[in-house]
Design a protein around this motif. Structure first.
Motif, PDB file in Angstrom:
ATOM      1  N   THR A   1      -4.626  -3.610  56.238  1.00  0.00           N
ATOM      2  CA  THR A   1      -3.258  -3.616  56.019  1.00  0.00           C
ATOM      3  C   THR A   1      -2.713  -3.575  54.604  1.00  0.00           C
ATOM      4  O   THR A   1      -3.560  -4.228  53.882  1.00  0.00           O
ATOM      5  N   ALA A   2      -1.762  -2.937  53.986  1.00  0.00           N
ATOM      6  CA  ALA A   2      -1.332  -3.393  52.775  1.00  0.00           C
ATOM      7  C   ALA A   2      -0.300  -4.466  52.837  1.00  0.00           C
ATOM      8  O   ALA A   2       1.001  -4.235  53.030  1.00  0.00           O
ATOM      9  N   MET A   3      -0.929  -5.507  52.871  1.00  0.00           N
ATOM     10  CA  MET A   3      -0.058  -6.837  53.279  1.00  0.00           C
ATOM     11  C   MET A   3       0.591  -7.316  52.003  1.00  0.00           C
ATOM     12  O   MET A   3       0.193  -7.443  51.005  1.00  0.00           O
ATOM     13  N   LEU A   4       2.134  -7.543  52.244  1.00  0.00           N
ATOM     14  CA  LEU A   4       2.823  -8.017  51.112  1.00  0.00           C
ATOM     15  C   LEU A   4       3.732  -9.259  51.751  1.00  0.00           C
ATOM     16  O   LEU A   4       4.126  -9.144  53.095  1.00  0.00           O
ATOM     17  N   THR A   5       4.247 -10.363  50.998  1.00  0.00           N
ATOM     18  CA  THR A   5       4.814 -11.427  51.517  1.00  0.00           C
ATOM     19  C   THR A   5       5.991 -11.549  50.730  1.00  0.00           C
ATOM     20  O   THR A   5       5.828 -11.433  49.583  1.00  0.00           O
ATOM     21  N   THR A   6       7.172 -11.596  51.408  1.00  0.00           N
ATOM     22  CA  THR A   6       8.357 -11.928  50.622  1.00  0.00           C
ATOM     23  C   THR A   6       9.151 -13.320  51.195  1.00  0.00           C
ATOM     24  O   THR A   6       8.838 -13.740  52.354  1.00  0.00           O
ATOM     25  N   PHE A   7       9.971 -13.814  50.367  1.00  0.00           N
ATOM     26  CA  PHE A   7      10.248 -15.297  50.717  1.00  0.00           C
ATOM     27  C   PHE A   7      11.819 -15.192  50.668  1.00  0.00           C
ATOM     28  O   PHE A   7      12.534 -14.382  49.930  1.00  0.00           O
ATOM     29  N   ASN A   8      12.342 -16.341  51.220  1.00  0.00           N
ATOM     30  CA  ASN A   8      13.803 -16.695  51.196  1.00  0.00           C
ATOM     31  C   ASN A   8      13.847 -18.246  51.448  1.00  0.00           C
ATOM     32  O   ASN A   8      12.788 -18.768  52.111  1.00  0.00           O
ATOM     33  N   GLU A   9      14.852 -18.664  51.464  1.00  0.00           N
ATOM     34  CA  GLU A   9      15.186 -20.140  52.021  1.00  0.00           C
ATOM     35  C   GLU A   9      16.403 -20.253  52.537  1.00  0.00           C
ATOM     36  O   GLU A   9      17.384 -19.492  52.416  1.00  0.00           O
ATOM     37  N   VAL A  10      16.335 -21.511  53.554  1.00  0.00           N
ATOM     38  CA  VAL A  10      17.626 -21.481  54.333  1.00  0.00           C
ATOM     39  C   VAL A  10      17.951 -23.006  54.253  1.00  0.00           C
ATOM     40  O   VAL A  10      17.117 -23.898  54.358  1.00  0.00           O
ATOM     41  N   ASN A  11      19.309 -23.110  54.247  1.00  0.00           N
ATOM     42  CA  ASN A  11      19.918 -24.543  54.569  1.00  0.00           C
ATOM     43  C   ASN A  11      20.029 -24.848  56.061  1.00  0.00           C
ATOM     44  O   ASN A  11      20.698 -24.195  56.648  1.00  0.00           O
TER      45      ASN A  11
ATOM     46  N   PRO B   1      18.784 -30.169  53.259  1.00  0.00           N
ATOM     47  CA  PRO B   1      17.706 -30.108  54.045  1.00  0.00           C
ATOM     48  C   PRO B   1      17.454 -28.418  53.799  1.00  0.00           C
ATOM     49  O   PRO B   1      17.875 -27.722  54.690  1.00  0.00           O
ATOM     50  N   MET B   2      16.440 -28.201  52.995  1.00  0.00           N
ATOM     51  CA  MET B   2      16.073 -26.709  52.954  1.00  0.00           C
ATOM     52  C   MET B   2      14.548 -26.260  53.380  1.00  0.00           C
ATOM     53  O   MET B   2      13.719 -27.208  53.534  1.00  0.00           O
ATOM     54  N   MET B   3      14.525 -24.999  54.038  1.00  0.00           N
ATOM     55  CA  MET B   3      13.097 -24.565  54.592  1.00  0.00           C
ATOM     56  C   MET B   3      12.868 -23.034  53.936  1.00  0.00           C
ATOM     57  O   MET B   3      13.915 -22.046  53.898  1.00  0.00           O
ATOM     58  N   TYR B   4      11.745 -22.798  53.349  1.00  0.00           N
ATOM     59  CA  TYR B   4      11.433 -21.618  53.125  1.00  0.00           C
ATOM     60  C   TYR B   4      10.949 -20.810  54.180  1.00  0.00           C
ATOM     61  O   TYR B   4      10.275 -21.230  55.010  1.00  0.00           O
TER      62      TYR B   4
END
Length: 395
Positions: A189-199, A356-359
């Protein structure tokens, strides 16, 4: 009456063979109907084979042997002469209690068998729930025996000059299979990871406000995973490319939502499946997730519960992981990683607040999914978790 054969059960098409790991009875023992005789391990699950009748056991296949579907393992000679053997409820009551209660974990039983531990001689005391033995208990005994005897063998080696202990054990079939699949995923696979954060404040407030009422009504604790699953399902509905996989030159789009949940077990990481997660209530999601986790811990998951799945959620946050790049669970095209919820300073309306944050981390196959879909997918999950009413209204 003819001897009754003990056979390997029918193995699914995806499972080529199995390994005999533990015989719970010895050659010539009297066995009772429905008593577990032997455990065999595939690359997915451990299967227990019970006695079909009362009789005398004959073992023809040794532990460690690779076996195929319907292969002969041994036989039982039917007999009613129970008086010639130890009475199950009296003479072997202590031994039976030790084997079935304190050592019920397949992993622990296998370790005891591998190292030929004398259960009574070692005076083993379990530190687990109800006095059950754990892997740590067995490892402590093995290390203690090595230091006392200064005896090196295939499993334990001791450097006598500085008491540095090494242990060598064979990889389980499941661990080997996990390694193969992870390497295959990285290579294909051409694996790529993208991120965000949640309150996570809104979810935490909901759990605080309705947690007790929820538990009283449904008999199950309101956790985070049911929210994650619901948010993922809504996001998958909007981004069907992520609920899909590549099959040769074709793209297979799934019109159902079977969510794989990564579960850590003594044998390794497994991914049992929540079928039709879009049709399950929050309470039933929590019950089903707990049931699968317990079955995984006890090596009771079936092949059917382990196969399939169109998307995977893994929650490293329960172990304290702040951020990770999860590896795609083939043949799926993406996987969502949830992480630890930590209080962090955030800017809200021009002011700094502690929240309280979560990635969130979405790993995906770039051959099928583009950045627009992956980022949009994570934004939907973020919006759903930060405003849970959206999940109810599906907006």
């Amino acid at each position: 009456m003819n001897n009754i054969e003990i056979l390997v059960p029918d193995l699914p098409e995806s499972v080529a063979d199995a390994t005999v790991i533990t015989w719970h009875k010895k050659q010539g023992d009297f066995v009772y109907r429905d008593e577990i005789l032997v455990e065999i391990e595939t690359d997915k699950v451990i299967l227990e084979i019970p006695a079909s009748i009362d009789g005398i056991l004959k073992i023809d296949v040794k532990e460690g042997t690779i076996v195929l579907s319907k292969q002969h393992l041994g036989s039982i000679k039917p007999t009613d002469q129970k008086n010639n053997f130890k009475d199950k409820k009296n003479d072997v009551s202590i031994d039976t209690e030790v084997k079935t209660d304190k050592f019920s974990s397949p992993t622990v039983r296998r370790m005891i068998a591998e190292h030929d531990l004398n259960l009574h001689k070692e005076d083993i005391k379990g530190t687990g729930v109800g006095g059950r033995l754990t892997r740590k208990d067995i490892n402590k005994i093995l290390i203690s025996k090595t230091i006392e005897n200064k005896d090196n063998d295939n499993n334990i080696s001791l450097n006598e000059s500085n008491n540095r202990v090494e242990k060598r054990v064979s990889m389980t079939r499941l661990r080997k299979r996990i390694a193969e699949r992870l390497l295959e995923s990285k290579k294909t696979t051409a694996m790529l990871t993208t991120f965000n954060e949640v309150n996570m404040s809104p979810i935490k407030e909901l759990r605080k406000k309705y947690g007790e009422i929820f538990e009283e009504r449904y008999g199950i604790r309101l956790g985070f995973m049911s929210f994650y699953v619901k948010a993922v399902v809504e996001a998958l509905k909007r981004y069907p490319e992520i609920n899909a996989s590549i099959d040769g030159d074709d793209i297979v789009y799934y019109n159902y939502f079977d969510i794989s949940i990564a579960v850590s077990t003594p044998r390794g990481l497994v991914t049992p499946v929540l079928r039709d997660a879009d049709k399950i209530s929050m309470a039933n999601l929590e019950k089903e997730i707990k049931k699968l986790a317990l079955k995984g811990r006890d090596s009771k998951l079936t092949i059917e519960e382990m196969t399939g799945g169109s998307f995977t959620i893994t929650n490293g946050g329960i172990f304290g992981s702040l951020m990770s790049t999860p590896i795609i669970n083939l043949p799926q095209s993406s996987i969502l990683g949830m992480h630890a919820i930590k209080d962090r300073p955030m800017v809200v309306n021009g002011k700094i607040e502690i929240l309280p944050m979560m990635y969130l981390a979405l790993s995906y196959d770039h051959c099928l999914i583009d950045g627009r879909e992956s980022v949009g997918f994570l934004n939907v999950i973020k919006n759903m978790l930060e405003d849970p009413a959206r999940m109810l209204l599906e907006i």
